[in-house]
Scaffold this active site. Structure first.
Site, short mmCIF file in Angstrom:
data_model
loop_
_atom_site.label_atom_id
_atom_site.label_comp_id
_atom_site.label_asym_id
_atom_site.label_seq_id
_atom_site.Cartn_x
_atom_site.Cartn_y
_atom_site.Cartn_z
CG ASP A 62 1.11 -3.15 -7.58
OD1 ASP A 62 1.26 -3.78 -8.65
OD2 ASP A 62 2.06 -2.75 -6.89
CG LEU A 181 7.42 0.41 3.06
CD1 LEU A 181 8.64 -0.21 3.72
CD2 LEU A 181 7.59 0.46 1.55
#
Length: 287
Positions: A62, A181
């Site tokens: 990512d 998160l």
């Protein structure tokens, strides 16, 4: 495009990591069976996407996908990510799946999902002194000497609240499974048009994450910053913040275009990447 048209692709990997560039070289013949390869980018800092490219195949994790989005700037092409990293929320095709994934692109069966991006500007004395296109998040971090800072949040020029915290994160849905998160923020489905604002270690538990529309303009101000208070966009420091500065975050006209393969459901990805709910059972357990 006609069914006889072969899409023109550029292959991207981090050339400073021999394993990733080696995988690109190993898998290029697989790609070339289905797509016309018109270039390679191994320099993620200063590389150039060829003008004739129609899509991008990224080999990495990512982080590589994020840097590729920055490399493309305002001209965002559809991206297929081949996951050679760990989590792989964005780069979710495994190398062994590439040969079966590519025909879905050639046959127009793959979906292009547009993901929210933002423009982050640092305003000083009423003028823009720094600006950056972002995909994950913009963060204001307290920095040295690491005392709490107060961050004022303005939404459409109205003061919403003041956070006493170690920092504040304004995240897109893509970024909601990253820094946001880990700071206790919620997960936002990737195709939502919204931002989530999450404080880092807030002084009072009444300061909770907030989700609001991407159509609004968000501004952050730090009246008394620390010496090292810093604005960070997608993990990269953009500028030190001074008293009187304003950080402005608004949706960009550009969107990150992720090629989605039909058998990859969103919640399946979350289950696999975050380890939700333990093991799934295909059939009832035996008594």
């Amino acid at each position: 495009m006609s069914s006889h048209h072969r899409h023109r692709a550029v292959l991207v990997a981090d050339g400073t990591r021999p394993r990733l560039s080696g995988e690109l070289a190993r898998l290029e013949p697989v790609v070339a069976q289905h797509l016309d390869v018109v270039g390679h980018v191994l320099d993620l800092a200063d590389g150039m996407i060829p003008d004739e490219a129609e899509l991008v195949v990224v080999f990495g994790g990512d982080g590589t996908m994020l840097r590729t989005a920055h490399l493309m700037g305002e001209r965002q092409l559809p991206v297929l990510g081949v996951n050679l990293g760990k989590l792989g929320f964005l780069a979710h095709i495994r190398p062994e799946q590439l040969a079966t994934a590519l025909p879905t692109i050639c046959n127009h069966e793959a979906r292009v999902v547009d993901h929210l991006m933002f423009d982050c500007s640092l305003m000083r004395g009423g003028k823009v002194v720094e600006t950056e296109l972002g995909l994950n998040e913009a963060s204001v971090l307290a920095g040295p000497p690491f005392s709490l800072i107060e961050v004022q949040l303005y939404v459409d020029a109205e003061l919403a609240t003041t956070y006493s915290c170690d920092g504040l994160i304004v995240s897109t849905p893509v970024g909601s499974t990253a820094h946001s998160l880990s700071a206790g923020g919620p997960i936002l489905r990737k195709d939502l048009q919204a931002f989530v604002i999450s404080p880092i270690s807030p002084h009072t538990l009444t300061n909770r994450p907030v989700v609001d529309s991407a159509e609004r303009i968000y501004e952050l101000a730090v009246p008394e910053p620390n010496e090292g208070t810093t604005l960070i966009v997608d993990g990269r420091p953009l500028a030190n913040i001074r008293s009187g500065d304003r950080v402005r975050i608004a949706r960009s006209k550009a969107t990150f275009k992720l090629l989605g393969i039909p058998d990859r459901g969103y919640y399946r990805t979350l289950r696999e990447k975050l380890g939700w709910g333990g093991q799934l059972r295909e059939e009832p357990p035996h008594s």
